[in-house]
Design a protein around this motif. Structure first.
Motif, PDB file in Angstrom:
ATOM      1  N   TRP A  95       0.883  -1.289   0.077  1.00  0.00           N
ATOM      2  CA  TRP A  95      -0.258  -0.085  -0.058  1.00  0.00           C
ATOM      3  C   TRP A  95       0.815   1.287   0.012  1.00  0.00           C
TER       4      TRP A  95
ATOM      5  N   GLU B  80       0.395   4.902   0.394  1.00  0.00           N
ATOM      6  CA  GLU B  80      -0.410   6.047   1.292  1.00  0.00           C
ATOM      7  C   GLU B  80       0.345   7.244   1.425  1.00  0.00           C
TER       8      GLU B  80
ATOM      9  N   SER C 241      -3.213   7.162  -2.703  1.00  0.00           N
ATOM     10  CA  SER C 241      -3.398   6.019  -1.918  1.00  0.00           C
ATOM     11  C   SER C 241      -3.629   4.933  -3.196  1.00  0.00           C
TER      12      SER C 241
END
Length: 394
Positions: free
Chosen positions: A182, A184, A229
């Protein structure tokens, strides 16, 4: 005189709720990430302030360039418009989907509210009474600002969007555990904008104003909050994020051209904002579709162990191991599972030598001394098998 007003305008950033909201949001997102990392690996990969370290520094240079551009071309934004933009940013931030803090959504929502809500009979009197400045918004200027902020978003994504992404585990469609990353990010992009003096002094009598061309203006340093994101499972995080940044840059170019043309033909400004909104959504959708259609990049391999994550300041980081590389042998022993890897390390507790397949498909050797006070796992994270996951979860 102008220098003094600029300095005062910069200092006013600390009076804006969005500044503190961004700090809180970055800390909260970091706290949620740490919880996920501990649930998946029983260890924290990055500290809770990991997102906050990108918050301020990264956006200073693009903010300076954009400030010079916006002040130089002489666009002025009513305070009510910037207040509405802050409200839109806070509202979208409550979803905790940082990608919705792209300028395509925050500035786009502000644009359509400013252009349509004040014209709707049911709300016109309310906006005229409390937000009279909205009716004075230069929509073409707002569209141009959107295009420029998209360029900033693309630059930030390409610069550090893939730096130290967070590894996590998930089940694939076949029910097997795979690794994902991920990315972010939250960035403050401080932009110095001219504000009509009357709009300021009607609320704050102490606000500094100056006269120019028989009109009064003031400067306000606006902390634009840009979010990003992206989940990655089918490619290396750096490749996937770079591809997204390049696509956002192309979108920024198209939106900017339309927005500048909208300065002479107003309908094109509306088209520019619509293109920004739809285009940014398409980029996110297509990236997810393209990613899901590929074989998982981080999965159990037949010829070695793929490195899903590396804990900062660990022996693995000191040995310059990289995420995405495959460990083929440990201390001369071929390894295919996590258990085999750690068993091979125990053959020589004072020293380890690893045979690694890098992302270019070439074999390289890394080695390092081991000490008794170091964790036996070296700070490496792998895709766990289902039995191990279930046993640790219990």
């Amino acid at each position: 005189m102008w220098v003094l007003e600029w300095l005062k305008g910069i200092g006013r950033i600390f009076t804006q709720p969005l500044f503190y909201y961004g700090i809180f949001l970055a800390l909260f997102v970091g706290w949620l990430r740490v919880k996920k990392e501990r649930r998946h690996f029983h260890v924290r990969v990055y500290h809770s302030f990991h997102e906050s370290k990108f918050l301020f520094i990264s956006g200073l240079l693009p903010g300076l360039v954009l400030s010079i551009f916006m002040v130089g071309i002489g666009f002025v934004f009513p305070l009510d418009t910037l207040t509405l933009l802050s409200a839109a940013t806070i509202l979208l931030g409550l979803t905790l989907q940082l990608r919705l803090l792209s300028p395509a959504y925050t500035v786009g929502l502000t644009f359509f509210c400013a252009s349509f809500l004040v014209k709707y009979e049911g709300t016109k009197s309310f906006f005229e009474k409390y937000f009279a400045g909205l009716a004075k918004t230069d929509l073409s200027a707002l569209a141009i600002l959107l295009g420029m902020l998209l360029f900033v978003e693309a630059w930030l994504i390409l610069r550090n969007g893939s730096v130290a992404t967070s590894p996590q585990l998930m089940k694939s469609k076949r029910g097997l555990f795979i690794g994902v990353h991920w990315a972010e990010r939250l960035w403050f992009v401080p932009v110095l904008l001219p504000i009509p003096g009357e709009a300021i002094t009607s609320l704050f009598s102490w606000w500094p104003v100056f006269s120019f061309n028989e009109q009064t203006y003031s400067f306000l340093l606006v902390p634009f909050l840009i979010g990003f994101s992206q989940r990655v499972q089918g490619m290396h995080p750096s490749d996937s994020v770079r591809l997204t940044g390049q696509r956002v840059r192309l979108l920024a170019l198209a939106v900017s051209i339309l927005a500048m043309a909208g300065y002479w033909y107003a309908p094109l400004a509306i088209i520019a904002v619509a293109v920004a909104f739809i285009g940014r959504e398409w980029i996110a959708f297509y990236q997810r579709f393209q990613d899901d259609s590929q074989s998982p990049f981080f999965s159990q391999q037949k010829h070695g162990l793929v490195i899903l994550g590396i804990i900062p300041h660990s022996p693995a980081e000191k040995m310059a191991l990289q995420v995405g590389e495959i460990i083929v042998k440990a201390n001369g022993i071929a390894v295919k599972t996590e258990a085999e890897f750690y068993e091979a390390l125990q053959r020589n507790r004072a020293f380890c030598k690893l045979e690694v397949l890098d992302r270019n498909g070439e074999i390289r050797f890394v080695q390092g001394a081991l000490y008794e006070d170091q964790h036996h796992e070296l700070g490496l994270l792998f895709v766990q098998d289902e039995k191990k996951w279930e046993s640790e979860a219990v």
